[in-house]
Design an enzyme around this catalytic site. Structure first.
Site, PDB file in Angstrom:
ATOM      1  N   GLU A 404      -7.977  -7.300  -4.929  1.00 61.18           N
ATOM      2  CA  GLU A 404      -6.932  -6.451  -5.510  1.00 61.18           C
ATOM      3  C   GLU A 404      -6.858  -6.548  -7.034  1.00 61.18           C
ATOM      4  O   GLU A 404      -5.807  -6.843  -7.589  1.00 61.18           O
ATOM      5  CB  GLU A 404      -5.568  -6.841  -4.922  1.00 61.18           C
ATOM      6  CG  GLU A 404      -5.460  -6.642  -3.426  1.00 61.18           C
ATOM      7  CD  GLU A 404      -5.066  -5.231  -3.021  1.00 61.18           C
ATOM      8  OE1 GLU A 404      -5.030  -4.348  -3.900  1.00 61.18           O
ATOM      9  OE2 GLU A 404      -4.797  -5.017  -1.834  1.00 61.18           O
ATOM     10  N   GLU A 480      -9.353  -7.449   5.553  1.00 63.89           N
ATOM     11  CA  GLU A 480      -8.043  -7.838   6.076  1.00 63.89           C
ATOM     12  C   GLU A 480      -7.669  -6.847   7.162  1.00 63.89           C
ATOM     13  O   GLU A 480      -7.843  -5.643   7.002  1.00 63.89           O
ATOM     14  CB  GLU A 480      -6.973  -7.815   4.966  1.00 63.89           C
ATOM     15  CG  GLU A 480      -7.211  -8.848   3.891  1.00 63.89           C
ATOM     16  CD  GLU A 480      -6.235  -8.761   2.715  1.00 63.89           C
ATOM     17  OE1 GLU A 480      -5.126  -8.214   2.872  1.00 63.89           O
ATOM     18  OE2 GLU A 480      -6.606  -9.243   1.631  1.00 63.89           O
TER      19      GLU A 480
HETATM   20  C1  IPT Z   1      -2.969  -7.327   0.910  1.00 69.74           C
HETATM   21  C2  IPT Z   1      -3.426  -8.486   0.053  1.00 69.74           C
HETATM   22  O1  IPT Z   1      -4.789  -8.446  -0.203  1.00 69.74           O
HETATM   23  C3  IPT Z   1      -3.119  -9.786   0.693  1.00 69.74           C
HETATM   24  O2  IPT Z   1      -3.288 -10.783  -0.285  1.00 69.74           O
HETATM   25  C4  IPT Z   1      -1.739  -9.820   1.256  1.00 69.74           C
HETATM   26  O3  IPT Z   1      -0.846  -9.642   0.199  1.00 69.74           O
HETATM   27  C5  IPT Z   1      -1.541  -8.689   2.207  1.00 69.74           C
HETATM   28  O4  IPT Z   1      -1.775  -7.490   1.571  1.00 69.74           O
HETATM   29  C6  IPT Z   1      -0.136  -8.629   2.733  1.00 69.74           C
HETATM   30  O5  IPT Z   1       0.315  -9.796   3.292  1.00 69.74           O
HETATM   31  S1  IPT Z   1      -2.769  -5.984  -0.183  1.00 69.74           S
HETATM   32  C7  IPT Z   1      -1.695  -4.823   0.528  1.00 69.74           C
HETATM   33  C8  IPT Z   1      -1.175  -3.914  -0.576  1.00 69.74           C
HETATM   34  C9  IPT Z   1      -2.373  -3.984   1.542  1.00 69.74           C
END
Ligand code: IPT
Length: 956
Positions: A404, A480
């Site tokens: 990010e 993720e």
């Molecule tokens: C995403 C991040 O990469 C991760 O670090 C964590 O914050 C997660 O979200 C939420 O728990 S970024 C999000 C804007 C999709």
């Protein structure tokens, strides 16, 4: 401008080099240091002051968990004004001191001072003379202190600032915690030692050969030896080893390699493996590499990001025991020991650089360092320090540029440098959406449709046709997905099915491994797990940091069990008289898997035995006929009960972290449904006077006085209920509240009590709304209990799924949590329509207290599905609840209202009642906190429900 606001890579630092195990001297400087804390960067302390009278602090540790300053949590937002490279004047600063003495025999060669992690910026002195400055909180740095050490007692001084220019590139979603939080050591670098090594160990899956090449940085010749193969060579040569056993997460075979020079010997444990991308697929050693992974942070509830070796090993063992095969080191390089564990236990690692500038997204990426040439050197330094330190780690299969941080020239330059330095590993970076540089296409939290489209190579086109074609030909990973916040995620099995169906999809990494709750006193003074806002932070992101598969104390949550079942390497299905076995390993046959069967009638074992299943090769499936013994047991089973066949696959022998007998997967088949059961014919229980109160409900059910009977449609919102999922405009919770589900009031429309039966009709509605429910309760005394027939009808026009649809009974009990709950149905864990893979049909038993899931933020939990019989036992007796139709059940020692009100685990108190929730159906969990909401098929939408329940009481 203060020195820690100058955008600059470390000064006075050594070029980064590999972490090795060498026989050169090492002196750990971990332990007790002197410490002085100041709320601003101007501490007034002299670097030559040994601090003899100061406080003491352990190293490694964060000062915020040692009583200085306070932790703070933000996800995306910077906790200070965006004004790079400036930081607030309120800049907590720690002064560290200790005496060091150069060990005898180190007077020739050089002495380096190594820091493995200091958050966020620091300056070092020896006896008041500067040794260097550095930042890069999760990156190793070394300073040459040879000329500064006297051989006697020398004062080592370190000044650490919480905020610095570097904070702008370390905006990861985690606690802001400062100080020297990883190990510190003095290293002897002997003259003519081996200053750095690069070990390349490729595997040729066609020939079965290993190619070993060691590049050594030394002023003298260096030899390379693999003792167990009796092979010798020189650094710089390529050494061929025939028929090596390759390394993989499935079989993490390591070979010891001795690298010897005139003054130093390095011993490395290296696996032979090759990562490649071919025909749009990600491969390891020529076979599909599919990540069944997790995102892992270094975090511990007591010590923050300072984690012990034992804790790291616990994570790795837990992962192995739950079929996890990969880790993304979100969002920075882990403690180096973690990678050693991954090599040894077998986990694929996507190692991520310590770069995140997420907060700039909130100002349209204006001034993002990722594209600002002034930050180029800082970016490159970070990448180099990661790659150089960990280049020899067998487990690292991909380098990730960061998380990010938008896109820009500095990230592109990092990628180009890395490809040149290490062409053997693909580059990952999710925000390189066009795959200008990345070697894999990466997405986070895709919807199921989006994932499917990518699987089919049918994602939306990008503007440039050449780029589009390039990206379309790349494998895809979900860096993720499956946001494990609170109760959830639902839908993991759906993701897995899509990954299975498309070779382009190389799996993904669940967000995330562990809840970052910090232990401490909650708002009411009781010890509990804390999250954002609990430290008085003016700006914070609440419980968004509590989103792991394991709780802060590392006990697995139901989501981890679900994930383990979904990603099981061996899957089975009973199909008529056949067993279908699917081997999902890429390299391992089922030769070492032990299969067995058991047959249960109403949860009682009526037969079992081994299953002789022929070996199934990697990535293939086969169908076998179940042996006659199974069918024989079925036909001789006692009549009447629900008959279930269970087939279990377990490991035949131990492997790293996993014991023999570990359950890999289960499959079940219902061979016969229960025959209609009549109410039990036990001796009538005279204690349960069959009397009804004025409202038309029994006064007592067996030994339990009845405090309340009512309609039950609400649930204490899960954290997924609280957010709008991808593509949705509002959360389930807000829609449910709008529909008044949380505030139904009851109006009795009719009560008739006549001898052995009572009927009550009631209408439920919410203020200001004309929708609601009509419920009819009919109680009939029978034998030693009651039958309850409930009919629930929705009134008005409904477009919404319901949290649940059923009834709730509150029964008085002296110690509700200790009542023993036993049920026939899915268990032992909680289950919901979109999260039920870990459970099996059978008879399960635990106390009511044990049936509650300790989510850090209390919320709906503990539902059990497909229940056909349930009993509650207290010292005085037992109440059984039976039904011909399966129902959902949750039994709690507190009300939904209490569950909803408590914001920390410690605030949840039992209330002297046993709350028995019995439902015709419930809505699933989804992943709306980050990702798609509950899929339609997992939403409970019935407009009418009927429950027929027998309450039978027994004396103890
Ligand atoms: C995403 C991040 O990469 C991760 O670090 C964590 O914050 C997660 O979200 C939420 O728990 S970024 C999000 C804007 C999709």
């Amino acid at each position: 401008m203060a020195v820690h606001e100058i955008v600059s890579p470390p000064t006075g630092a050594e070029p980064p080099r590999a972490r090795t195990r060498s026989d050169a001297g090492v002196l750990s400087l971990d332990g007790t240091w002197r410490f002085a804390w100041s709320p601003t960067a101007h501490t007034g302390k002299d670097p030559s002051d040994p601090g003899d009278t100061w406080d003491e602090i352990p190293v490694p540790a964060h000062w915020q968990v040692c009583g200085y300053g306070a932790p703070a949590y933000t996800n995306v937002r910077y906790p200070f004004p965006i004004d790079p490279p400036r930081v607030p004047e309120a800049n907590p600063t720690g002064e560290y001191r200790r005496i060091v003495r150069r060990p005898p025999g180190w007077d020739t060669g050089r002495v380096l001072l190594r820091f493995d992690g200091v958050d966020s910026w620091f300056e070092v002195w020896v006896n008041g003379s500067p040794a260097g400055r550095s930042s890069g909180s999760r990156l190793t740095v070394e300073f040459d202190v040879t000329g500064l050490l006297t051989g006697g007692d020398d004062v080592l001084a370190v000044r650490v600032h919480q905020w610095s220019f570097a904070s702008y590139v370390e905006d990861q979603d985690q606690w802001w915690l400062s100080g020297i939080f990883r190990s510190v050591a003095l290293l002897h670098r002997p003259e003519h030692g081996i200053h750095d090594v690069r070990i390349v160990a490729d595997y040729d899956h066609r020939s079965g050969d290993g190619l070993l090449r060691v590049e050594a940085k030394s002023t003298r010749p260096v030899t390379v030896e693999v003792p167990e193969r009796d092979v010798r060579g020189a650094a710089g040569e390529t050494i061929h080893l025939t028929s090596v056993e390759p390394w993989s997460a499935e079989a993490p075979r390591l070979y010891r390699v001795l690298i010897a020079g005139e003054a130093e010997t390095i011993s490395a444990d290296i696996g032979f493996r090759t990562v490649s991308v071919e025909d749009g697929r990600l491969l390891l050693n020529g076979a599909p590499l599919v990540f069944r992974g997790v995102n892992r942070h270094d975090i511990d509830a007591r010590s923050g990001r300072a984690v012990t070796w034992e804790t790291m090993e616990r994570d790795v063992v837990l992962m192995k025991r739950h079929n996890v095969n990969a880790v993304r080191t979100s969002h920075y390089p882990p403690d180096p020991y973690f990678l050693e564990l991954c090599d040894r236990y077998g986990l694929y690692v996507v190692e991520e650089c310590d770069i995140e500038t997420h907060g700039f997204s909130l100002v349209d990426w204006r001034g993002n360092p990722s594209d600002d040439p002034a930050w180029g050197e800082v970016y490159l330094d970070r990448m180099r320090r990661m790659v150089e330190r960990d280049k020899n780690a067998t487990s690292v299969v991909m380098w990730s540029l960061g998380n990010e941080a938008g896109w820009g020239r500095n990230l592109a330059a990092n990628s180009r440098w890395t490809k040149e330095r290490d062409p053997s590993r693909p580059i990952h970076y999710e925000q390189d959406t066009e795959c200008e540089e990345a070697g894999v296409y990466s997405r986070m939290y895709p919807t199921f449709d989006e994932l499917e489209a990518i699987g089919r190579h049918e994602e939306p086109e990008s503007a440039d046709p050449a780029r589009d074609a390039h990206r379309r030909a790349l494998p895809m990973v979900m860096c993720e997905y499956g946001h494990a916040m609170g109760n959830g995620p639902g839908g993991l099995a759906d993701y897995e099915a899509i990954v299975d169906a498309h070779p382009r999809l190389a799996g993904g990494f669940v967000w995330e491994w562990i809840d970052h709750g910090l232990e401490g006193a909650g708002p009411d003074g009781r010890r509990t797990y804390l999250y954002g806002g609990d430290f008085g932070e003016p700006v914070h992101d609440g419980s968004f940091v509590i989103d792991g598969l394991v709780f802060p104390d590392r006990t697995p949550s139901p989501a981890l069990a679900e994930f383990a079942a979904v990603i099981a390497p061996v899957r089975m299905r009973v199909d008529g008289g056949d067993l279908v076995v699917e081997n999902r390993w890429s390299f391992t046959t089922t030769g070492d898997v032990v299969f067995s069967w058991s047959l249960e009638s109403d949860g009682e074992a009526v037969g079992s035995g081994p299953l002789d299943v022929p070996v199934v090769g990697p990535l293939s499936a086969a169908r076998f006929t179940l042996p006659p013994a199974v069918r024989a047991a079925e036909s001789s089973a006692p009549p009447g009960g629900d008959l279930w066949l269970t087939v279990t696959a377990t490991t035949g022998s131990a492997s790293p972290g996993v014991e023999a007998g570990h359950v890999l997967s289960r499959a079940q088949q219902r061979c016969r449904a229960t025959a209609p059961r009549r109410a039990s014919a036990r001796t009538p229980d005279t204690a349960s006077a069959r009397r009804f109160d004025d409202s038309g409900h029994p006064e007592a059910l067996g030994h339990f006085p009845v405090a309340h009977v009512g309609l039950d449609i609400w649930r204490a919102p899960t954290e997924n209920d609280r957010y709008a999922g991808n593509g949705e405009t509002s959360s389930l919770e807000s829609r449910w509240r709008e529909a008044g589900f949380d505030r139904l009031v009851e109006r009795t429309t009719d009560v008739k009590v006549s001898g052995a039966s009572a009927r009550r009709a009631a209408r439920y509605g919410s203020a200001g709304l004309d929708t609601g429910f009509d419920v009819d309760y009919l109680w009939t005394a029978r034998g030693d209990g009651f039958r309850l027939e409930v009919t629930i009808e929705r009134r008005g026009e409904w477009r919404l799924p319901l949290p649940r649809l059923g009834i709730v009974l509150a029964l008085r009990a002296a110690d509700p949590g200790s009542a023993v709950l036993e049920w026939l149905g899915l268990g032992p864990g909680e289950s919901y329509p979109d999260s039920r893979s870990a459970n099996w049909y059978g008879r399960h038993r635990m106390t009511v207290r044990e049936a509650q899931v300790p989510y850090v933020v209390p919320q709906e939990n503990g539902n059990r599905s497909e229940v056909s019989r349930l009993s509650l036992t207290v010292p005085e007796g037992c109440l059984r609840i039976e039904s011909l139709h399966q129902f959902d059940a949750a039994v709690r020692p507190w009300s939904t209202e209490r569950l909803e009100r408590a914001r920390h685990l410690a605030e949840l108190d039992e209330d002297g009642l046993l709350w028995v929730h019995l439902a015709a159906g419930v809505t699933g969990l989804g992943s709306a906190a980050c990702g798609p909401g509950v899929r339609r098929r997992a939403q409970y939408r019935a407009g009418r429900a009927r429950l027929v329940l027998d309450f039978v009481s027994e004396r103890s």
